[in-house]
Write a protein that holds these residues in place. Sequence first.
Motif, PDB file in Angstrom:
ATOM      1  N   LYS A   1       0.795  -1.225   0.000  1.00 15.27           N
ATOM      2  CA  LYS A   1       0.000   0.000   0.000  1.00 15.27           C
ATOM      3  C   LYS A   1       0.830   1.278   0.000  1.00 15.27           C
ATOM      4  CE  LYS A   1      -3.942  -2.231   2.123  1.00 15.27           C
ATOM      5  NZ  LYS A   1      -4.930  -2.229   3.166  1.00 15.27           N
ATOM      6  N   ASN A   2       2.139   1.172  -0.222  1.00 18.88           N
ATOM      7  CA  ASN A   2       3.012   2.338  -0.345  1.00 18.88           C
ATOM      8  C   ASN A   2       3.420   2.496  -1.799  1.00 18.88           C
ATOM      9  OD1 ASN A   2       3.293   3.028   2.499  1.00 18.88           O
ATOM     10  ND2 ASN A   2       4.429   1.123   2.671  1.00 18.88           N
ATOM     11  N   LEU A   3       3.343   3.724  -2.297  1.00 22.92           N
ATOM     12  CA  LEU A   3       3.700   3.988  -3.684  1.00 22.92           C
ATOM     13  C   LEU A   3       5.200   3.796  -3.871  1.00 22.92           C
ATOM     14  CD1 LEU A   3       2.696   4.943  -6.460  1.00 22.92           C
ATOM     15  CD2 LEU A   3       3.187   7.277  -5.720  1.00 22.92           C
ATOM     16  N   ALA A   4       5.569   2.852  -4.725  1.00 22.50           N
ATOM     17  CA  ALA A   4       6.976   2.549  -4.985  1.00 22.50           C
ATOM     18  C   ALA A   4       7.433   3.124  -6.322  1.00 22.50           C
ATOM     19  CB  ALA A   4       7.201   1.036  -4.966  1.00 22.50           C
ATOM     20  N   TYR A   5       6.515   3.254  -7.265  1.00 22.90           N
ATOM     21  CA  TYR A   5       6.849   3.793  -8.587  1.00 22.90           C
ATOM     22  C   TYR A   5       5.621   4.471  -9.163  1.00 22.90           C
ATOM     23  CZ  TYR A   5       7.705   4.145 -13.578  1.00 22.90           C
ATOM     24  OH  TYR A   5       7.830   4.630 -14.855  1.00 22.90           O
ATOM     25  N   SER A   6       5.828   5.608  -9.786  1.00 27.86           N
ATOM     26  CA  SER A   6       4.762   6.291 -10.512  1.00 27.86           C
ATOM     27  C   SER A   6       5.329   6.836 -11.811  1.00 27.86           C
ATOM     28  CB  SER A   6       4.182   7.434  -9.677  1.00 27.86           C
ATOM     29  OG  SER A   6       3.184   8.105 -10.432  1.00 27.86           O
ATOM     30  N   LYS A   7       4.659   6.572 -12.910  1.00 23.86           N
ATOM     31  CA  LYS A   7       5.084   7.100 -14.201  1.00 23.86           C
ATOM     32  C   LYS A   7       5.112   8.614 -14.165  1.00 23.86           C
ATOM     33  CE  LYS A   7       3.362   8.268 -18.472  1.00 23.86           C
ATOM     34  NZ  LYS A   7       3.877   9.532 -18.097  1.00 23.86           N
ATOM     35  N   ASN A   8       4.257   9.217 -13.374  1.00 25.64           N
ATOM     36  CA  ASN A   8       4.195  10.677 -13.287  1.00 25.64           C
ATOM     37  C   ASN A   8       5.477  11.287 -12.718  1.00 25.64           C
ATOM     38  OD1 ASN A   8       1.605  10.673 -14.319  1.00 25.64           O
ATOM     39  ND2 ASN A   8       0.670  10.517 -12.306  1.00 25.64           N
ATOM     40  N   ASP A   9       6.285  10.484 -12.015  1.00 27.53           N
ATOM     41  CA  ASP A   9       7.542  10.978 -11.467  1.00 27.53           C
ATOM     42  C   ASP A   9       8.643  11.044 -12.509  1.00 27.53           C
ATOM     43  OD1 ASP A   9       6.373  11.207  -8.998  1.00 27.53           O
ATOM     44  OD2 ASP A   9       7.112   9.276  -8.284  1.00 27.53           O
ATOM     45  N   ASP A  10       8.450  10.384 -13.635  1.00 28.09           N
ATOM     46  CA  ASP A  10       9.454  10.368 -14.693  1.00 28.09           C
ATOM     47  C   ASP A  10       9.053  11.392 -15.758  1.00 28.09           C
ATOM     48  OD1 ASP A  10      11.492   9.804 -16.388  1.00 28.09           O
ATOM     49  OD2 ASP A  10      10.883   7.746 -16.834  1.00 28.09           O
ATOM     50  N   PHE A  11       9.540  12.601 -15.595  1.00 21.95           N
ATOM     51  CA  PHE A  11       9.138  13.704 -16.475  1.00 21.95           C
ATOM     52  C   PHE A  11       9.786  13.625 -17.848  1.00 21.95           C
ATOM     53  CE2 PHE A  11       9.023  15.453 -12.115  1.00 21.95           C
ATOM     54  CZ  PHE A  11       7.656  15.625 -12.027  1.00 21.95           C
ATOM     55  N   ASN A  12      10.811  12.803 -17.992  1.00 24.75           N
ATOM     56  CA  ASN A  12      11.558  12.747 -19.247  1.00 24.75           C
ATOM     57  C   ASN A  12      10.991  11.759 -20.257  1.00 24.75           C
ATOM     58  OD1 ASN A  12      13.430  14.587 -18.232  1.00 24.75           O
ATOM     59  ND2 ASN A  12      14.569  12.963 -17.215  1.00 24.75           N
ATOM     60  N   SER A  13       9.976  11.015 -19.875  1.00 23.61           N
ATOM     61  CA  SER A  13       9.512   9.961 -20.766  1.00 23.61           C
ATOM     62  C   SER A  13       7.995   9.840 -20.749  1.00 23.61           C
ATOM     63  CB  SER A  13      10.137   8.630 -20.343  1.00 23.61           C
ATOM     64  OG  SER A  13       9.680   7.597 -21.176  1.00 23.61           O
ATOM     65  N   ASP A  14       7.436   9.531 -21.911  1.00 22.09           N
ATOM     66  CA  ASP A  14       6.000   9.281 -22.016  1.00 22.09           C
ATOM     67  C   ASP A  14       5.702   7.791 -21.923  1.00 22.09           C
ATOM     68  OD1 ASP A  14       5.386  11.961 -22.313  1.00 22.09           O
ATOM     69  OD2 ASP A  14       5.559  11.887 -24.491  1.00 22.09           O
ATOM     70  N   THR A  15       6.742   6.971 -21.848  1.00 23.12           N
ATOM     71  CA  THR A  15       6.568   5.527 -21.793  1.00 23.12           C
ATOM     72  C   THR A  15       7.008   5.010 -20.421  1.00 23.12           C
ATOM     73  OG1 THR A  15       8.774   5.089 -22.645  1.00 23.12           O
ATOM     74  CG2 THR A  15       7.001   5.302 -24.259  1.00 23.12           C
ATOM     75  N   VAL A  16       6.750   3.749 -20.194  1.00 21.16           N
ATOM     76  CA  VAL A  16       7.197   3.090 -18.971  1.00 21.16           C
ATOM     77  C   VAL A  16       8.319   2.147 -19.365  1.00 21.16           C
ATOM     78  CG1 VAL A  16       6.550   1.523 -17.118  1.00 21.16           C
ATOM     79  CG2 VAL A  16       4.940   3.271 -17.867  1.00 21.16           C
ATOM     80  N   GLU A  17       9.528   2.495 -19.000  1.00 21.30           N
ATOM     81  CA  GLU A  17      10.697   1.689 -19.326  1.00 21.30           C
ATOM     82  C   GLU A  17      10.947   0.682 -18.209  1.00 21.30           C
ATOM     83  OE1 GLU A  17      12.222   1.822 -22.194  1.00 21.30           O
ATOM     84  OE2 GLU A  17      10.986   3.498 -22.861  1.00 21.30           O
ATOM     85  N   LEU A  18      11.076  -0.580 -18.560  1.00 17.32           N
ATOM     86  CA  LEU A  18      11.240  -1.633 -17.562  1.00 17.32           C
ATOM     87  C   LEU A  18      12.483  -1.441 -16.712  1.00 17.32           C
ATOM     88  CD1 LEU A  18      10.111  -4.759 -19.599  1.00 17.32           C
ATOM     89  CD2 LEU A  18       8.804  -3.409 -17.963  1.00 17.32           C
ATOM     90  N   GLU A  19      13.567  -0.960 -17.297  1.00 19.03           N
ATOM     91  CA  GLU A  19      14.803  -0.745 -16.540  1.00 19.03           C
ATOM     92  C   GLU A  19      14.602   0.323 -15.470  1.00 19.03           C
ATOM     93  OE1 GLU A  19      14.798  -0.410 -20.058  1.00 19.03           O
ATOM     94  OE2 GLU A  19      15.209  -2.541 -20.226  1.00 19.03           O
TER      95      GLU A  19
END
Length: 93
Positions: free
Chosen positions: A40-58
């Motif tokens: 229940k704790n946020l570990a990853y959010s795409k919104n935190d990655d401002f440099n990319s519109d995709t979700v990179e597995l690495e």
Amino acid sequence: MMKIIYSEAFEDRAFELKKELKCIIEKIDKKDVFDIYVDKNLAYSKNDDFNSDTVELEVVRSKLDKFYKNQKLKNNSGKIGGLGNISFEEYWN
């Protein structure tokens, strides 16, 4: 327990990570969402990655590793070194 919450645009990534991480997934109707929660704790959010519109597995794997390292640093009261809750995210790049 790990849970991925995603929008339709990231459905392929969600299923790909579900197999790899053995977690549950939940599709929502909001636009541009891809979040991973651990206990229940946020570990990853795409919104935190401002440099990319995709979700990179690495990038996801790296963020999850950092999340787990942060969790190990916390003592039983949820504090790090007596200084309170500190996030080292800005220092670990």
